[in-house]
Write a protein that holds these residues in place. Structure first.
Motif, PDB file in Angstrom:
ATOM      1  N   CYS A   1      -7.071   5.381   8.110  1.00  0.00           N
ATOM      2  CA  CYS A   1      -6.113   4.310   7.820  1.00  0.00           C
ATOM      3  C   CYS A   1      -5.370   3.906   9.098  1.00  0.00           C
ATOM      4  O   CYS A   1      -5.245   2.720   9.404  1.00  0.00           O
TER       5      CYS A   1
ATOM      6  N   GLU B   1      -3.249   3.484  -2.550  1.00  0.00           N
ATOM      7  CA  GLU B   1      -3.197   2.549  -3.666  1.00  0.00           C
ATOM      8  C   GLU B   1      -2.796   1.177  -3.133  1.00  0.00           C
ATOM      9  O   GLU B   1      -1.874   1.071  -2.329  1.00  0.00           O
ATOM     10  N   HIS B   2      -3.494   0.170  -3.574  1.00  0.00           N
ATOM     11  CA  HIS B   2      -3.142  -1.204  -3.196  1.00  0.00           C
ATOM     12  C   HIS B   2      -2.474  -1.834  -4.406  1.00  0.00           C
ATOM     13  O   HIS B   2      -3.112  -2.094  -5.413  1.00  0.00           O
TER      14      HIS B   2
ATOM     15  N   GLU C   1       0.829  -1.187   0.000  1.00  0.00           N
ATOM     16  CA  GLU C   1       0.000   0.000   0.000  1.00  0.00           C
ATOM     17  C   GLU C   1       0.872   1.248   0.000  1.00  0.00           C
ATOM     18  O   GLU C   1       1.884   1.293   0.682  1.00  0.00           O
TER      19      GLU C   1
ATOM     20  N   TYR D   1      -6.418   0.439   2.792  1.00  0.00           N
ATOM     21  CA  TYR D   1      -6.971   0.709   1.466  1.00  0.00           C
ATOM     22  C   TYR D   1      -8.500   0.668   1.505  1.00  0.00           C
ATOM     23  O   TYR D   1      -9.179   1.550   0.978  1.00  0.00           O
ATOM     24  N   GLU D   2      -9.040  -0.356   2.147  1.00  0.00           N
ATOM     25  CA  GLU D   2     -10.493  -0.525   2.233  1.00  0.00           C
ATOM     26  C   GLU D   2     -11.148   0.553   3.088  1.00  0.00           C
ATOM     27  O   GLU D   2     -12.275   0.971   2.808  1.00  0.00           O
TER      28      GLU D   2
ATOM     29  N   HIS E   1     -11.333   8.501   1.156  1.00  0.00           N
ATOM     30  CA  HIS E   1     -10.909   9.471   0.159  1.00  0.00           C
ATOM     31  C   HIS E   1     -10.119   8.833  -0.978  1.00  0.00           C
ATOM     32  O   HIS E   1      -9.589   9.539  -1.827  1.00  0.00           O
ATOM     33  N   ASP E   2     -10.024   7.506  -0.987  1.00  0.00           N
ATOM     34  CA  ASP E   2      -9.273   6.771  -2.014  1.00  0.00           C
ATOM     35  C   ASP E   2      -7.850   7.296  -2.165  1.00  0.00           C
ATOM     36  O   ASP E   2      -7.336   7.434  -3.274  1.00  0.00           O
TER      37      ASP E   2
ATOM     38  N   CYS F   1      -4.520  12.533   0.194  1.00  0.00           N
ATOM     39  CA  CYS F   1      -4.644  12.334   1.644  1.00  0.00           C
ATOM     40  C   CYS F   1      -4.923  13.656   2.343  1.00  0.00           C
ATOM     41  O   CYS F   1      -4.203  14.632   2.159  1.00  0.00           O
TER      42      CYS F   1
ATOM     43  N   CYS G   1     -10.027   3.727   3.698  1.00  0.00           N
ATOM     44  CA  CYS G   1      -9.792   5.114   3.291  1.00  0.00           C
ATOM     45  C   CYS G   1     -10.979   5.620   2.471  1.00  0.00           C
ATOM     46  O   CYS G   1     -11.208   5.171   1.347  1.00  0.00           O
TER      47      CYS G   1
ATOM     48  N   THR H   1       0.502   5.727  -0.018  1.00  0.00           N
ATOM     49  CA  THR H   1      -0.382   6.880   0.116  1.00  0.00           C
ATOM     50  C   THR H   1      -0.204   7.810  -1.071  1.00  0.00           C
ATOM     51  O   THR H   1       0.912   8.138  -1.437  1.00  0.00           O
ATOM     52  N   GLN H   2      -1.313   8.222  -1.653  1.00  0.00           N
ATOM     53  CA  GLN H   2      -1.282   9.207  -2.725  1.00  0.00           C
ATOM     54  C   GLN H   2      -1.250  10.581  -2.062  1.00  0.00           C
ATOM     55  O   GLN H   2      -2.247  11.049  -1.531  1.00  0.00           O
TER      56      GLN H   2
END
Length: 56
Positions: free
Chosen positions: A15, A53-54, A2, A44-45, A49-50, A9, A47, A4-5
């Protein structure tokens, strides 16, 4: 793994609150300690705000 974008964020902490390993460091953005990540996908599940990334 995983990741973080950074631009997405907002530092809400969902998370970190849900990580079973406790390997996410508070901040904006939150930082996943990838060397300790078990790739469970919980952060990932959870978050909303998407921002995570997984990468399978």
């Amino acid at each position: 793994m995983e990741t973080t974008q950074l631009q997405i964020c907002i530092g809400c902490g969902s998370c970190k609150e849900n990580c079973p390993q406790g390997i996410i460091i508070k901040g904006t953005p939150f930082k996943i300690q990838e060397e300790h990540c078990l790739d469970c996908g919980t952060c990932y599940e959870k978050c909303v705000h998407d921002a995570i990334e997984h990468n399978y």
